[in-house]
Structures are given as structure tokens and as C-alpha cells.
Design a protein around this motif. Sequence first.
Motif, PDB file in Angstrom:
ATOM      1  N   MET A   1       0.837  -1.197   0.000  1.00  0.00           N
ATOM      2  CA  MET A   1       0.000   0.000   0.000  1.00  0.00           C
ATOM      3  C   MET A   1       0.871   1.245   0.000  1.00  0.00           C
ATOM      4  O   MET A   1       2.075   1.197   0.267  1.00  0.00           O
ATOM      5  N   ASP A   2       0.226   2.365  -0.310  1.00  0.00           N
ATOM      6  CA  ASP A   2       0.910   3.651  -0.288  1.00  0.00           C
ATOM      7  C   ASP A   2       1.542   3.847   1.091  1.00  0.00           C
ATOM      8  O   ASP A   2       0.869   3.709   2.113  1.00  0.00           O
ATOM      9  N   GLY A   3       2.837   4.129   1.122  1.00  0.00           N
ATOM     10  CA  GLY A   3       3.533   4.334   2.390  1.00  0.00           C
ATOM     11  C   GLY A   3       4.228   3.098   2.928  1.00  0.00           C
ATOM     12  O   GLY A   3       4.923   3.165   3.936  1.00  0.00           O
ATOM     13  N   ASP A   4       4.073   1.958   2.265  1.00  0.00           N
ATOM     14  CA  ASP A   4       4.632   0.696   2.782  1.00  0.00           C
ATOM     15  C   ASP A   4       6.055   0.393   2.310  1.00  0.00           C
ATOM     16  O   ASP A   4       6.688  -0.538   2.825  1.00  0.00           O
ATOM     17  N   THR A   5       6.553   1.116   1.326  1.00  0.00           N
ATOM     18  CA  THR A   5       7.796   0.701   0.661  1.00  0.00           C
ATOM     19  C   THR A   5       8.966   0.511   1.629  1.00  0.00           C
ATOM     20  O   THR A   5       9.667  -0.517   1.579  1.00  0.00           O
ATOM     21  N   ALA A   6       9.180   1.472   2.502  1.00  0.00           N
ATOM     22  CA  ALA A   6      10.346   1.383   3.384  1.00  0.00           C
ATOM     23  C   ALA A   6      10.238   0.175   4.309  1.00  0.00           C
ATOM     24  O   ALA A   6      11.226  -0.545   4.536  1.00  0.00           O
ATOM     25  N   LEU A   7       9.030  -0.068   4.835  1.00  0.00           N
ATOM     26  CA  LEU A   7       8.846  -1.231   5.718  1.00  0.00           C
ATOM     27  C   LEU A   7       9.120  -2.531   4.956  1.00  0.00           C
ATOM     28  O   LEU A   7       9.756  -3.447   5.475  1.00  0.00           O
ATOM     29  N   ILE A   8       8.611  -2.632   3.746  1.00  0.00           N
ATOM     30  CA  ILE A   8       8.796  -3.851   2.956  1.00  0.00           C
ATOM     31  C   ILE A   8      10.281  -4.097   2.709  1.00  0.00           C
ATOM     32  O   ILE A   8      10.784  -5.219   2.882  1.00  0.00           O
ATOM     33  N   ARG A   9      10.989  -3.033   2.339  1.00  0.00           N
ATOM     34  CA  ARG A   9      12.418  -3.167   2.037  1.00  0.00           C
ATOM     35  C   ARG A   9      13.205  -3.486   3.321  1.00  0.00           C
ATOM     36  O   ARG A   9      13.959  -4.458   3.379  1.00  0.00           O
TER      37      ARG A   9
END
Lengths: 344, 344
Positions: B84-92
Motif C-alpha cells: 500500500m501507499d507508504g509501505d515501501t520502506a517497511l517492505i524493504r
Amino acid sequence: MAQAKLTIDLAALRANWRALAAKSHSETGAVVKADGYGLGANQVALALADEGARRFFVASCEEGASLRDALGSGPEINVFSGHMDGDTALIRDAQLTPMINSIDQMLRQVEALPGAPFGVQLDSGMNRLGMEPAEWGALRDIALAQNPTLIMSHLACADEPDHPMNAQQLQAFHEMTDGIDAPRSLSATGGILLGADYHFDVTRPGVGLYGGLPFEDAKPVVTLDIPVIQIREVAPGESVGYGNNFIAQSPTRVATIAAGYADGVIRAMGPQAQLWSEDTRCKVLGRISMDMIAVDVSALNGDPASLTLLGHMQSVDVVADWAGTIGYEILTSLGHRYDRTYLT
Amino acid sequence: MAQAKLTIDLAALRANWRALAAKSHSETGAVVKADGYGLGANQVALALADEGARRFFVASCEEGASLRDALGSGPEINVFSGHMDGDTALIRDAQLTPMINSIDQMLRQVEALPGAPFGVQLDSGMNRLGMEPAEWGALRDIALAQNPTLIMSHLACADEPDHPMNAQQLQAFHEMTDGIDAPRSLSATGGILLGADYHFDVTRPGVGLYGGLPFEDAKPVVTLDIPVIQIREVAPGESVGYGNNFIAQSPTRVATIAAGYADGVIRAMGPQAQLWSEDTRCKVLGRISMDMIAVDVSALNGDPASLTLLGHMQSVDVVADWAGTIGYEILTSLGHRYDRTYLT
């Protein structure tokens, strides 16, 4: 961010406390048990201490000890469950004031912590906590000689102003306490609204602080915005969610939003529940899942980023009705996955 | 100690996982969303990783990041809500594997994290999460070229083995995925029990691990013992609790115990609920309060120190029936005031 946003308006909480204090012909405390009715006991108590509250009420010594860490020394922290087996160290170390409920508890208190502050809880008819009239009769002189900080009882039907139980409990409390020097307390939010006869020396507002009935003039304190994960078109005859409980009768735009019963959106609400996108109502479709809810967004023009379950347009009591419960349970069920923001 | 004791039997949890793994003609993962169905995601996942589970499933990236801290690198953590929007850093940063639900999410994933692992969630008829057949048709070749780690869908009616929806969803999933090299997953606990046709390459047991239906052979995992605050004699004609909902017809011994709806003892249970003192049933009297419940202990000889709501004599599903809900909600509602003990 599949994380719903819970916004807690501490300015509204303070305004509710001031409004209830203005109605109380007495000192006004604050009930912050159950983690401040789900909103964060520490944040709530610090805001109300700043507003002038000096007596806080919690359910257990564990809650009291945690609150003492946040509040520091000074404000009185009263514990409704009293002095139970195993509580002595917490009471002493966190300077808690147990509300003694029985002769057993009184013996435990005076043996373990002689001279330490305590209150007394009396049963005026609810038969839930506190000493019975006969028990109190036997203990009263001994207890009063120890200078209790508070003599209290609790009303069973204060949310119903016309219930005859209110006057019965008032009379029972008078009979058990008239002529006593110690401060007396009978009323929580409902009792405050019953009028000055019920106020005695200390009132103990709880649910009204948090925006719930029976305090009809309460400002809403919580807003809950739930993000949309995705939106799909559902054709007539297609079903949505567990158990195929909803079947579309016409083309329907369905948003799946990221909260569910694991977040305190009580499953029993089911399709009675509604959410809002600005000023447009959107109905829940089918069953509420653990982490997701399907919502009809056909009436909206664009794709909403989130939908609102609690806020100015719909109170905890409106939402509670859909689950066949009371606003109190909506508040205390608010989950731990929310991104919480406090407005000051 | 007005603190109820929640005991979580990790040995029973492991046994449930092994039993469901033995039924799965495939690799067996574990669903630990909603804080491990209320029992502690970290403790649950560590126990199951030790048992051999290598794919865990959570609802959101926030849950995934917290779980990664506990598990360390190695096991795959799959996120149902996707990217979701805003999730990129957590996923990485937490090495999460989002289950991509839409073209929007796919674009976000390949633009922000090219080459990073992801799975794909397909809608086989539940209309809750995942790509529709048409959407998937348009994206399939592009997605498969990126080597997704899992292609999954979810059954809407798996708790009802005879429901025609199961076979419909199975067929839809075959139509969307046959011939694909990537591992496929369709079944949670209910689907595992439907048989090998539903198992594909990876199963994802959830509620059965925690002792809930539809896994009838599940070992109970939770025991909930609630301490008694005080016991009183109530005379015929006297009422107990809020709203005077219970009025004694005969002399009754009433125990007030220290848990309530703020602890997840759902208020709707009311007087249908029962607790146990060893092998004696004790009925709830009147309404469940926020922090307390009144229980009829007339049948007991002595004064019990505590009463048991959940355990071997009564499962989460029995208790759920009284609230008109399912065992899942009893589990995820278990509160944060309990003294939690993990048996290993």
C-alpha cells in the motif's frame, strides 16, 4: 499503510471534564480504568491532571502502578478492586489508595500497611463490590478511626434517571454514611447528571469524559479513519465476503478497508454498520472479517483513500447500537494496531 | 492481584500445527496476523519456526516489521494487504513479501522495489482481496516474468464443507493459475480439511493452530482464570449488577470476579455465560461489566480463589456461541490486562 488512524482529541476530553466538573457540586475526579476506556490511561490522566483533577480511579493495582509511573507522586490513585492477595507491594511502592471491599481486605490492609491511606467501598444495592450494611456496621468504628480518604458506593441504574433503584441506593448510602467526617462519593457520569443530591464530596466521571452516553452534551473524543486497500466492481449475483452473506442485486463498487473485529469493530455489527466518506454514508456489506471490512462505495464519485467509522458524524453510541451493546464497549475494544495520534 | 491469568500452551499450538501439516499435501505455513490471533505473534511464530514453518502470513506491513524483529532473517513474512501507499520502506527494511492485490499495487511494487520478492493474491469469488480474473489476465505475463514467490487466493465458505462456493472457487483458481510454475496456495484451516484437491503447494493454517473450529481435533491452547474479588450472600428479591438485570429468586452466593468486557469477555454473552470451579459450572448473573462479572457460586463448598472461563472444559467456540460470534473473535479480543504465561 494498512493501518487505521485513531485520533484522540485531548482538548475535547478536557472540555468534557470541565463540563462535568461544572455540574458537580463537589470535587471532580476521573475514572481512567481499562487503559483510560481504551484511549490511553497515561495520556488521559496527564491531560486531566493538568486540568485540575486530583483523584484518579483504576480497576486494579497493576493499572494503578502503571499510572503512577506516568503521573508521578501527588495525585491520588484509587483502586476499585481494593487490596487483594498479592497487592501489598504494589500498593506500597506505587502509593496507591485501595478501596477496601470486605472485612478480609480490611484485615489485609491494616496488617500489611498500618497507617497507609485507604478508602472504603460500600454496597448500596448493586451487589457487585463493597461491604454489605451488616459488615459495615461491624467494622465502621474501627475503619473510621483509621481516617479513610474516601467512603464510596456505585449506582446500578444511573443511566436511567427515572429508575427507582437510584433513590433506593441514595437512601441506603445516606443510612450507611451520614454523620461521617470522611469525604463521600456515590456518582460516576450518570450520577452527576441525576443532580446535586447524588454528588456528595467527590464525583467520579468516566464514560462522559470519553464522549459517551449518558452525557448527551459530551464532545466526541475519538475519530477512526480506516484506509482502503482496494476497490472493485461487483456484478449482480456475485457475493462478497465470508459465507456469501451479501449478494449484489445491482452493479456495486466495493471497497475493502483495513480493519476488522481484531481491531474492535465488533463482528455483531455486521451489515447494520455504516462508514462515512466526508458527508456520504457507505454501508458495510456482508460479514466483518478479522482484519477487513467490505463497504459499498457506489455513491462516491472518486476513490476514497479511507473511510470514517467514528467521529463527529457518528458517535461511539451509534456504532454500539449496531452491535447491540453500549458505547463503553466500543471504546474499550479499540484495538492495538491503530496508529494513534493525540490532539492537544 | 485483580489480574486474570491467561495461559498459552505453546506445546498444544505446536501439536496443532503438526496435525494440520500432516493433513496438508504441501508445505505448511502459519497465519499469525492480529498479534497471532490475540496470543502473541512473536511467541507463536518463534514456536512454529522451531517446528519447521518457513512462511508466515500477517495482515499489514506494520505487523510484518514487528514480526521480523522477533524472527530474524530467514523465514518468509507474507503480507495479505500487499504493497500500500507508504509501505515501501517497511517492505524493504523488514524484507517483507507483499501479496499484490491490484494493478495499482503491482505498479507501486515494481517501480519502488524492482527485483524484490512479492506474491500475487487473486480473487476467486470472495470479492474481498486480490485481482479479478480480467485484471489478472492483463497482468499475468508481466507478473510471472518477475518470478512471484506465491500465487494465492482465499475461500469464503471453507468452514462449510458442503457449500457449493468451495468447488466454484477451486475451479476459478485452477482457471487463473493452471500451468503456472510459481507455488500456489488456496487454503487456510478450513481448506486443509476439505482435502488434497484444495492444498496446492502451500497451506496457511490460522484458527486451527489456536484451538478453534473448524478444526475439531484441535487441542485447546488458551486457559483463562479470573480471580475472585469478593463473595457475598444475596437474599431473594435483591438485584445484582447494572440495570438490576438479575434478581435473586432464592438465597444466592455471588462472587465478583476481576475481568469484564474491557478484557474481551464480550458483553453480549451476558447471563448465557458460565465459568468453572474445577468440575462445577457457575452461571454468570446479570450484565457483564467493564472490569467485573458476577457469578453464582452457590453450588461450591468453599470460596474459590478464581474461576475459569476458557480451558479444557470449555473452548473458545463454546464461549463464542454465548456472544453470537465465532471462536476467532474470542481469541482476537483477549485483552491486554491479563498476566500472560507461555507453556513450552
